[in-house]
Design a protein around this motif. Structure first.
Motif, PDB file in Angstrom:
ATOM      1  N   SER A  17       0.805  -1.225   0.000  1.00 33.70           N
ATOM      2  CA  SER A  17       0.000   0.000   0.000  1.00 33.70           C
ATOM      3  C   SER A  17       0.836   1.273   0.000  1.00 33.70           C
ATOM      4  N   GLU A  18       2.073   1.192   0.425  1.00 36.63           N
ATOM      5  CA  GLU A  18       2.924   2.380   0.462  1.00 36.63           C
ATOM      6  C   GLU A  18       3.724   2.571  -0.826  1.00 36.63           C
ATOM      7  N   THR A  19       3.467   1.727  -1.818  1.00 36.68           N
ATOM      8  CA  THR A  19       4.158   1.858  -3.100  1.00 36.68           C
ATOM      9  C   THR A  19       3.147   2.154  -4.205  1.00 36.68           C
ATOM     10  N   THR A  20       3.627   2.757  -5.257  1.00 39.09           N
ATOM     11  CA  THR A  20       2.792   3.032  -6.422  1.00 39.09           C
ATOM     12  C   THR A  20       3.339   2.213  -7.584  1.00 39.09           C
ATOM     13  N   PRO A  21       2.513   1.298  -8.111  1.00 41.31           N
ATOM     14  CA  PRO A  21       2.982   0.496  -9.244  1.00 41.31           C
ATOM     15  C   PRO A  21       3.253   1.375 -10.460  1.00 41.31           C
ATOM     16  N   ARG A  22       4.152   0.933 -11.308  1.00 39.49           N
ATOM     17  CA  ARG A  22       4.430   1.665 -12.546  1.00 39.49           C
ATOM     18  C   ARG A  22       3.163   1.751 -13.387  1.00 39.49           C
ATOM     19  N   GLU A  23       2.935   2.918 -13.953  1.00 38.96           N
ATOM     20  CA  GLU A  23       1.723   3.145 -14.749  1.00 38.96           C
ATOM     21  C   GLU A  23       1.648   2.193 -15.937  1.00 38.96           C
ATOM     22  N   GLU A  24       2.790   1.836 -16.523  1.00 34.63           N
ATOM     23  CA  GLU A  24       2.788   0.916 -17.653  1.00 34.63           C
ATOM     24  C   GLU A  24       2.225  -0.445 -17.251  1.00 34.63           C
ATOM     25  N   LYS A  25       2.603  -0.923 -16.074  1.00 35.76           N
ATOM     26  CA  LYS A  25       2.107  -2.214 -15.596  1.00 35.76           C
ATOM     27  C   LYS A  25       0.611  -2.139 -15.286  1.00 35.76           C
ATOM     28  N   MET A  26       0.194  -1.022 -14.698  1.00 33.09           N
ATOM     29  CA  MET A  26      -1.227  -0.839 -14.405  1.00 33.09           C
ATOM     30  C   MET A  26      -2.027  -0.815 -15.702  1.00 33.09           C
ATOM     31  N   GLU A  27      -1.552  -0.068 -16.680  1.00 33.38           N
ATOM     32  CA  GLU A  27      -2.269   0.078 -17.945  1.00 33.38           C
ATOM     33  C   GLU A  27      -2.366  -1.250 -18.689  1.00 33.38           C
ATOM     34  N   GLU A  28      -1.300  -2.033 -18.675  1.00 32.38           N
ATOM     35  CA  GLU A  28      -1.332  -3.345 -19.315  1.00 32.38           C
ATOM     36  C   GLU A  28      -2.390  -4.233 -18.662  1.00 32.38           C
ATOM     37  N   CYS A  29      -2.421  -4.241 -17.354  1.00 31.74           N
ATOM     38  CA  CYS A  29      -3.392  -5.058 -16.629  1.00 31.74           C
ATOM     39  C   CYS A  29      -4.812  -4.553 -16.882  1.00 31.74           C
ATOM     40  N   ARG A  30      -4.998  -3.244 -16.859  1.00 30.59           N
ATOM     41  CA  ARG A  30      -6.320  -2.659 -17.152  1.00 30.59           C
ATOM     42  C   ARG A  30      -6.800  -3.071 -18.545  1.00 30.59           C
TER      43      ARG A  30
END
Length: 66
Positions: A17-30
């Protein structure tokens, strides 16, 4: 063993919870979730329902009110 559970039952450790995943990884999963309508990776919890793997999928599911 696979089983269904509510996201609200999952406990998130500070290490996630104290980290922010890389936006690229989030976007791929989305994109995979929207395109296929299902998870492309597991959300893994331990015996106390604490998340141990799959934080990005967990976040995407939460974004989509699953």
């Amino acid at each position: 063993m696979n089983r269904l559970m509510k996201l609200s039952e999952i406990k998130i450790k500070p290490s996630f919870s104290e980290t922010t995943p890389r936006e690229e990884k989030m976007e791929e999963c989305r994109n995979n979730y929207v395109t296929h309508g299902e998870q492309d990776r597991y959300v893994v919890v331990d015996h106390t329902n604490t998340l141990i793997d799959g934080y990005i999928m967990y976040l995407v599911l939460k974004e989509n009110n699953v």
